[in-house]
Design a protein around this motif. Structure first.
Motif, PDB file in Angstrom:
ATOM      1  N   VAL A   1       1.197  -1.595  -0.539  1.00  0.00           N
ATOM      2  CA  VAL A   1      -0.116   0.123  -0.068  1.00  0.00           C
ATOM      3  C   VAL A   1       0.879   1.596  -0.159  1.00  0.00           C
ATOM      4  O   VAL A   1       2.034   1.408   0.480  1.00  0.00           O
ATOM      5  CB  VAL A   1      -1.366   0.150   1.080  1.00  0.00           C
ATOM      6  N   ARG A   2       0.616   2.063  -0.855  1.00  0.00           N
ATOM      7  CA  ARG A   2       1.816   3.039  -0.804  1.00  0.00           C
ATOM      8  C   ARG A   2       0.602   4.562   0.047  1.00  0.00           C
ATOM      9  O   ARG A   2      -0.549   5.204  -0.656  1.00  0.00           O
ATOM     10  CB  ARG A   2       1.646   3.669  -2.189  1.00  0.00           C
ATOM     11  N   ASN A   3       1.252   5.507  -0.265  1.00  0.00           N
ATOM     12  CA  ASN A   3      -0.046   7.277   0.644  1.00  0.00           C
ATOM     13  C   ASN A   3       1.383   8.085   0.458  1.00  0.00           C
ATOM     14  O   ASN A   3       2.243   7.556   1.709  1.00  0.00           O
ATOM     15  CB  ASN A   3      -0.906   6.802   1.711  1.00  0.00           C
ATOM     16  N   ALA A   4       1.281   9.416   0.525  1.00  0.00           N
ATOM     17  CA  ALA A   4       1.624  10.592   0.947  1.00  0.00           C
ATOM     18  C   ALA A   4       2.965  10.259   0.159  1.00  0.00           C
ATOM     19  O   ALA A   4       3.986  10.799   1.501  1.00  0.00           O
ATOM     20  CB  ALA A   4       0.666  10.772   1.440  1.00  0.00           C
ATOM     21  N   GLY A   5       3.591   9.180  -0.405  1.00  0.00           N
ATOM     22  CA  GLY A   5       5.071   8.794  -0.801  1.00  0.00           C
ATOM     23  C   GLY A   5       5.733   7.664   0.402  1.00  0.00           C
ATOM     24  O   GLY A   5       6.595   7.516   0.412  1.00  0.00           O
ATOM     25  N   HIS A   6       4.748   7.477   1.257  1.00  0.00           N
ATOM     26  CA  HIS A   6       5.427   6.617   1.870  1.00  0.00           C
ATOM     27  C   HIS A   6       5.438   4.900   1.651  1.00  0.00           C
ATOM     28  O   HIS A   6       3.580   5.149   1.140  1.00  0.00           O
ATOM     29  CB  HIS A   6       5.414   6.536   3.267  1.00  0.00           C
ATOM     30  N   SER A   7       5.293   4.431   1.818  1.00  0.00           N
ATOM     31  CA  SER A   7       4.960   2.606   0.936  1.00  0.00           C
ATOM     32  C   SER A   7       5.393   1.554   2.351  1.00  0.00           C
ATOM     33  O   SER A   7       6.144   1.525   2.976  1.00  0.00           O
ATOM     34  CB  SER A   7       5.714   1.979  -0.225  1.00  0.00           C
ATOM     35  N   ALA A   8       3.887   0.439   2.454  1.00  0.00           N
ATOM     36  CA  ALA A   8       4.492  -0.606   3.403  1.00  0.00           C
ATOM     37  C   ALA A   8       3.863  -2.046   2.201  1.00  0.00           C
ATOM     38  O   ALA A   8       2.857  -1.639   1.851  1.00  0.00           O
ATOM     39  CB  ALA A   8       4.559  -0.479   5.249  1.00  0.00           C
ATOM     40  N   GLY A   9       3.691  -3.396   3.149  1.00  0.00           N
ATOM     41  CA  GLY A   9       2.906  -4.437   3.081  1.00  0.00           C
ATOM     42  C   GLY A   9       3.734  -5.396   3.565  1.00  0.00           C
ATOM     43  O   GLY A   9       3.613  -5.017   4.516  1.00  0.00           O
ATOM     44  N   PHE A  10       3.154  -6.106   2.823  1.00  0.00           N
ATOM     45  CA  PHE A  10       3.770  -7.991   2.988  1.00  0.00           C
ATOM     46  C   PHE A  10       4.092  -8.212   1.947  1.00  0.00           C
ATOM     47  O   PHE A  10       3.889  -8.248   0.647  1.00  0.00           O
ATOM     48  CB  PHE A  10       2.508  -8.909   3.624  1.00  0.00           C
ATOM     49  N   ASN A  11       5.396  -8.945   2.180  1.00  0.00           N
ATOM     50  CA  ASN A  11       5.805 -10.010   0.948  1.00  0.00           C
ATOM     51  C   ASN A  11       6.065 -11.325   1.139  1.00  0.00           C
ATOM     52  O   ASN A  11       4.804 -11.800   1.093  1.00  0.00           O
ATOM     53  CB  ASN A  11       7.963  -9.822   1.275  1.00  0.00           C
ATOM     54  N   GLU A  12       5.955 -12.001  -0.206  1.00  0.00           N
ATOM     55  CA  GLU A  12       5.685 -13.462  -0.542  1.00  0.00           C
ATOM     56  C   GLU A  12       6.072 -14.295   0.532  1.00  0.00           C
ATOM     57  O   GLU A  12       5.156 -15.301   0.188  1.00  0.00           O
ATOM     58  CB  GLU A  12       7.116 -13.115  -1.815  1.00  0.00           C
ATOM     59  N   ASN A  13       6.759 -13.692   1.372  1.00  0.00           N
ATOM     60  CA  ASN A  13       6.189 -14.922   3.012  1.00  0.00           C
ATOM     61  C   ASN A  13       5.804 -14.119   4.069  1.00  0.00           C
ATOM     62  O   ASN A  13       5.589 -14.792   5.046  1.00  0.00           O
ATOM     63  CB  ASN A  13       8.096 -14.757   3.453  1.00  0.00           C
ATOM     64  N   ASN A  14       4.628 -13.156   3.861  1.00  0.00           N
ATOM     65  CA  ASN A  14       4.311 -13.133   4.711  1.00  0.00           C
ATOM     66  C   ASN A  14       4.840 -12.204   5.297  1.00  0.00           C
ATOM     67  O   ASN A  14       3.833 -11.837   6.741  1.00  0.00           O
ATOM     68  CB  ASN A  14       3.094 -13.442   5.253  1.00  0.00           C
ATOM     69  N   LEU A  15       5.373 -11.453   5.426  1.00  0.00           N
ATOM     70  CA  LEU A  15       6.968 -10.338   6.583  1.00  0.00           C
ATOM     71  C   LEU A  15       6.196  -9.047   6.251  1.00  0.00           C
ATOM     72  O   LEU A  15       6.189  -8.917   5.201  1.00  0.00           O
ATOM     73  CB  LEU A  15       7.896 -11.015   6.128  1.00  0.00           C
TER      74      LEU A  15
END
Length: 353
Positions: free
Chosen positions: A335-349
């Motif tokens: 997910v992305r918002n206002a220049g920042h991004s985060a989420g879960f990788n292929e291992n759900n980390l």
């Protein structure tokens, strides 16, 4: 590390999230659902938030029996793979299609519930009230619905589900290719983008300051919300049958030399190319619904939201609303918002960029 009292997570952090996930589902059940705040999309909240049975029926056509005073919405589409009910991957769902397939140019028909139905080739069906539209791609298990002013919309796809209620967009993703069993949730709203994994004990928020933990709730999307968007607060029912007949009488149809069929009905233009690709547009060009029965692709574009989805080598689910984004490729969820991004990788980390 609650968003209200601490700083954002460190950049490029990787955190294991495979912990007991029951904590974040407190208050996340049929009796404690967050209300849909835009348009009051349902008169009967219980009908919209009930969960699927473990052995549901797969009936795209059941909703034609919907009546204005129904106490419960029709049987929903099948539950998402791996989500909640955990339907077996070996189970085969059969289409309950009791109406003969459409012939090219057979045209729209008025239904007894005051809606208009247009059956196209390759298992694609268009349902219309006097002011709304819903597209069913039965072969690819895709459904899309849009309200009259484009403020509410819903999309169902093998890779996930999307519900837009005004300025709020709720999303659930899961791998339609069945390469993993991760289920992730996101919500775009005025605070930013909240997100969580089913196997995660924490809820995260990406806002203008970065990424941190928060508290939040997510709407249960296991019901077919395309029905709620389509039927609620729309002009349909037996009393509208005469107007539906008038709309059909004033519709137009042509078939081009290359086999493309074009219908102009009630301010919408519906086209189906020779390869089966269907496009639904408004005459004002403010919305687009597109889906292909051949490759499982789907697109929904309005002034407030843009979504795309597909299967195969380009399998993905993408949602954009203003500066907020969500991209899912079947394994990674960002997910992305206002220049920042985060989420879960292929291992759900958890990954914070």
């Amino acid at each position: 590390m609650d968003r209200g009292s601490s700083s954002s997570l460190a950049s490029s952090a990787t955190v294991g999230t495979n912990t007991n996930h029951q904590r974040h589902f407190q208050g996340y059940g049929p009796d404690k659902m967050q209300e849909i705040d835009a348009g009051k999309m349902a008169h009967n909240g219980k009908a919209l938030t009930g969960r699927y049975n473990a052995t549901p029926t797969y009936g795209f056509d059941n909703e034609q029996n919907y009546c204005l005073n129904s106490q419960q919405l029709p049987s929903p589409m099948p539950p998402p793979p791996y989500a909640l009910a955990r339907v077996s991957s070996t189970r085969n769902f059969e289409l309950e299609n009791h109406t003969p397939p459409a012939c090219p140019g057979s045209g729209p028909i008025a239904m007894t519930n005051g809606t208009i139905q247009l059956r196209l080739r390759d298992g694609v069906r268009i349902d219309m009230t006097l002011d709304k539209v819903r597209v069913l791609n039965q072969r690819s298990m895709v459904a899309v619905a849009l309200s009259r002013n484009c403020s509410n919309s819903a999309l169902i796809h093998p890779n996930g589900r999307i519900l837009q209620s005004g300025a709020k967009v709720e999303i659930v993703t899961y791998d339609g290719m069945k390469g993993n069993n991760f289920v992730r949730y996101a919500k775009m709203w005025y605070k930013g983008v909240s997100f969580i994994s089913e196997a995660c004990a924490l809820i995260y928020l990406v806002d203008t300051a970065g990424t941190g933990t928060t508290t939040d709730t997510f709407t249960d999307l296991t019901k077919d919300y395309t029905l709620a968007v389509f039927y609620d607060d729309s002009r349909h029912g037996p009393s509208y049958m005469a107007e539906a007949h008038d709309v059909i009488a004033n519709s137009a149809y042509i078939c081009t030399e290359d086999g493309t069929e074009i219908y102009d009905i009630n301010g919408f233009r519906i086209t189906q190319a020779a390869d089966g690709l269907v496009k639904v547009t408004r005459v004002d060009n403010k919305c687009l619904i597109r889906t292909s029965p051949g490759n499982g692709s789907a697109t929904l574009t309005t002034p407030g939201i843009h979504c795309t989805a597909s299967l195969g080598k380009t399998s993905h689910l993408f949602v954009r609303r203003n500066e907020k984004r969500m991209h899912f490729d079947g394994s990674c969820f960002i997910v992305r918002n206002a220049g920042h991004s985060a989420g879960f990788n292929e291992n759900n980390l958890l990954i914070v960029y």
